[in-house]
Design an enzyme around this catalytic site. Structure first.
Site, PDB file in Angstrom:
ATOM      1  N   HIS A  56      67.877  45.608 145.723  1.00  0.00           N
ATOM      2  CA  HIS A  56      66.423  45.511 145.887  1.00  0.00           C
ATOM      3  C   HIS A  56      65.688  46.652 145.178  1.00  0.00           C
ATOM      4  O   HIS A  56      64.512  46.890 145.445  1.00  0.00           O
ATOM      5  CB  HIS A  56      66.058  45.527 147.366  1.00  0.00           C
ATOM      6  CG  HIS A  56      66.706  44.456 148.175  1.00  0.00           C
ATOM      7  ND1 HIS A  56      66.597  43.120 147.853  1.00  0.00           N
ATOM      8  CD2 HIS A  56      67.490  44.513 149.288  1.00  0.00           C
ATOM      9  CE1 HIS A  56      67.277  42.402 148.741  1.00  0.00           C
ATOM     10  NE2 HIS A  56      67.835  43.218 149.612  1.00  0.00           N
ATOM     11  N   HIS A 219      66.938  37.741 149.631  1.00  0.00           N
ATOM     12  CA  HIS A 219      68.376  37.552 149.437  1.00  0.00           C
ATOM     13  C   HIS A 219      68.673  36.138 148.947  1.00  0.00           C
ATOM     14  O   HIS A 219      69.829  35.731 148.892  1.00  0.00           O
ATOM     15  CB  HIS A 219      69.141  37.795 150.736  1.00  0.00           C
ATOM     16  CG  HIS A 219      68.835  39.104 151.377  1.00  0.00           C
ATOM     17  ND1 HIS A 219      67.934  39.231 152.419  1.00  0.00           N
ATOM     18  CD2 HIS A 219      69.297  40.356 151.116  1.00  0.00           C
ATOM     19  CE1 HIS A 219      67.865  40.504 152.775  1.00  0.00           C
ATOM     20  NE2 HIS A 219      68.674  41.194 151.993  1.00  0.00           N
TER      21      HIS A 219
END
Length: 332
Positions: A56, A219
């Site tokens: 991320h 995700h």
């Protein structure tokens, strides 16, 4: 799969070596996979700790530095750090004023941060406050969460709460600011393509050439629906309208972030920001501050997210305060 890695098994460790080499203002505990400030937390300052699975970036390690986090724990790709990592990081950054744990609402993260806080309290007596970010309006529950997912508001929260800690507010006050940001921020994203987790070696999900996923998670979790690919104006509408339906933003200044998910060039993010501003202007919503770029990504996923924070003068002042991290910098 084409990636600039040595192997899927060593990608996190190799990346942390690179972080340490590139940023002398940071220190990396390679055993516990913690990124923290080289300068110890000053006496009396509340420390901020966050973390999560890698993939991320720049969240969270890229936001360690003056004005934001004191440390970040790195888990494997899309995998929560362990309680032992949180315990060690909490001990490293505490200066006697307590530690705020900032946790995105994913089941593993919440459980492991909770255990880490309990271990810290039991072993050291460190006072820990916890704020869980749950700002995603797309879905209430997903594969990884109970309730709403924690996404883009995390970036704004780490900046604003970090500024509150830097100016000397106590733990209760810093936690209160963080909770205000979470309660006042909403986000929603869109995917134009899947991401590819190195260990998997193939896309996380299949998305046809002419499709996009509205409300996707960071995700690759499913969103609200798949629809035919559209232009930026329509995509902006599909992201902004659910946010405005979820929270009343009228009569207050806002901070707006258009965030890339890792595989979208900046030119397209600015096209999206322009469309978002048109929608907000037509709705009579005042944009006081903005942020456009890649701040909470999903590896190489093409797409973006929109975050809108209902602010006040205190939050704007904290937003404007100096920050000096590898992922966010101004006023220094």
């Amino acid at each position: 799969m084409k990636k600039l890695i040595n192997s899927p098994e060593t990608v996190l460790a190799d990346s942390l070596v690179g972080v340490a080499a590139a940023h002398p203002e940071l220190r990396v505990d390679h055993v516990n996979r913690i990124i923290y400030r080289a300068d110890p937390t000053r006496a009396g300052k509340v420390a901020l700790l966050s973390g999560g699975g890698t993939g991320h970036e720049p969240l969270h390690g890229g936001f360690v530095g003056v004005g934001m986090l004191d440390a970040a724990c790195a888990g494997a790709v899309f995998t929560s750090p362990t309680p032992d990592q949180m315990l060690e990081a909490t001990k490293v950054v505490d200066s006697g004023a307590g530690v705020l744990h900032i946790v995105k609402n994913y089941t593993g993260d919440v459980m492991n941060f909770e255990m880490g806080a309990e271990l810290a309290a039991a072993e050291t007596g460190i006072e820990v406050a916890v704020v869980v970010v749950d700002d995603d309006v797309a879905v209430e529950d997903s594969t990884f969460t109970a309730g709403r997912r924690g996404v883009g508001t995390t970036v704004l929260l780490e900046k604003i709460a970090g500024a509150a800690a830097e100016e000397g507010r106590d733990l209760a006050a810093v936690a209160a600011v963080a909770r205000q940001v979470n309660e006042s921020g909403r986000s929603m994203g869109v995917a134009l393509s899947s991401c590819t987790v190195p260990a998997a070696g193939k896309p996380t999900f299949e998305l046809a050439e002419g499709e996009m996923e509205i409300g996707v998670g960071i995700h690759g979790e499913p969103g609200r629906r798949r629809v035919p690919l559209a232009g930026a104006a329509e995509i902006a509408r599909l992201l902004v309208e659910p946010i405005l339906a979820d929270l009343d933003y009228t009569g207050a200044p806002t901070i707006v972030m258009v965030n890339g998910l890792g595989g979208t060039p900046l030119i397209e993010l600015y096209v999206m920001y322009a469309e978002v501003r048109k929608i907000l202007g037509a709705a009579g919503i005042t944009v006081a501050r903005s942020l456009v770029g890649n701040y909470i990504t999903a590896l190489d996923m093409a797409g973006c997210s929109v975050t809108i924070l209902k602010a006040d003068e205190d939050l704007l002042q904290l937003w404007d305060a100096p920050v000096n991290t590898s992922g966010l910098r101004w006023g220094i």
